[in-house]
Motif scaffolding. Structure first.
Motif, PDB file in Angstrom:
ATOM      1  N   LEU A 130      20.320   7.551  -8.121  1.00 27.43           N
ATOM      2  CA  LEU A 130      20.564   7.387  -9.556  1.00 27.43           C
ATOM      3  C   LEU A 130      19.252   7.176 -10.298  1.00 27.43           C
ATOM      4  O   LEU A 130      18.317   6.576  -9.774  1.00 27.43           O
ATOM      5  CB  LEU A 130      21.492   6.191  -9.808  1.00 27.43           C
ATOM      6  N   THR A 131      19.219   7.661 -11.523  1.00 26.35           N
ATOM      7  CA  THR A 131      18.056   7.425 -12.382  1.00 26.35           C
ATOM      8  C   THR A 131      18.126   6.003 -12.924  1.00 26.35           C
ATOM      9  O   THR A 131      19.195   5.366 -12.892  1.00 26.35           O
ATOM     10  CB  THR A 131      18.054   8.397 -13.576  1.00 26.35           C
ATOM     11  N   PRO A 132      17.016   5.481 -13.448  1.00 23.71           N
ATOM     12  CA  PRO A 132      17.065   4.147 -14.069  1.00 23.71           C
ATOM     13  C   PRO A 132      18.114   4.072 -15.190  1.00 23.71           C
ATOM     14  O   PRO A 132      18.793   3.044 -15.331  1.00 23.71           O
ATOM     15  CB  PRO A 132      15.648   3.947 -14.613  1.00 23.71           C
ATOM     16  N   SER A 137      23.578   2.203 -16.915  1.00 22.94           N
ATOM     17  CA  SER A 137      24.966   2.523 -17.281  1.00 22.94           C
ATOM     18  C   SER A 137      25.937   1.960 -16.255  1.00 22.94           C
ATOM     19  O   SER A 137      26.982   1.395 -16.610  1.00 22.94           O
ATOM     20  CB  SER A 137      25.160   4.036 -17.393  1.00 22.94           C
ATOM     21  N   LEU A 138      25.611   2.133 -14.979  1.00 25.86           N
ATOM     22  CA  LEU A 138      26.484   1.622 -13.921  1.00 25.86           C
ATOM     23  C   LEU A 138      26.631   0.109 -14.030  1.00 25.86           C
ATOM     24  O   LEU A 138      27.736  -0.430 -13.864  1.00 25.86           O
ATOM     25  CB  LEU A 138      25.943   2.020 -12.550  1.00 25.86           C
TER      26      LEU A 138
END
Length: 166
Positions: A130-132, A137-138
């Motif tokens: 995952l991107t930062p 968002s997560l």
């Protein structure tokens, strides 16, 4: 049943994608821990919760809450951990009906041995994919979902306290 708000096709896709990801991720972590450390993820979570608590000990009801477990399931797991020598149970000084679970030195050593592989699996299958921005968002999504369930969780905790679980 006319008051049911059925899921749209897009909502069905999101729901199934979410459930598949959570299920596969959890199964992967459980397999990794079983393979590398001989313990299921549920036992690992118990050891972690105890290791992070003051005195490496918790009331069984608090431990059940932290591990998102029923008291009976937790009691069964703690009994298995006692047989391994990783956890010791003792009477609760304020309530003889309850008990306290305490992480033993052997349990702490087992956790220390299992942690690097577990953290590596979490890192490689969550953080590294995952991107930062996606991680942010997560995080917000997880907090929103947990927040939406907080009143139910509070009710369960109140019921446990009313039953006198130490």
């Amino acid at each position: 049943m006319s008051d049911v708000r059925w899921l749209s096709a897009d909502e069905q896709r999101v729901w199934r994608s979410f459930m598949t990801a959570v299920t596969r991720f959890t199964e992967h972590l459980d397999r990794q821990l079983q393979r590398d450390s001989g313990m299921p993820m549920a036992y690992y979570e118990i050891l972690v919760a105890l290791s992070e608590s003051e005195g490496r000990a918790l009331r069984m009801s608090e431990l059940a809450d932290l591990c998102h477990s029923s008291r009976s399931r937790l009691s069964h797991a703690v009994a298995k951990l006692e047989k391994q020598g990783w956890v010791a149970r003792r009477a609760c000084p304020s309530d003889r009906r309850g008990s306290i679970a305490e992480l033993t030195d052997a349990g702490f050593a087992a956790l220390a041995e299992a942690a690097p592989g577990h953290v590596g699996a979490v890192r490689s299958h969550l953080f590294d994919v995952l991107t930062p921005e996606q991680l942010g968002s997560l995080d917000r999504i997880g907090q929103a979902i947990s927040g939406g369930l907080s009143s139910e969780c509070a009710q369960v905790r109140a019921e446990r306290e009313a039953e006198g679980d130490c």
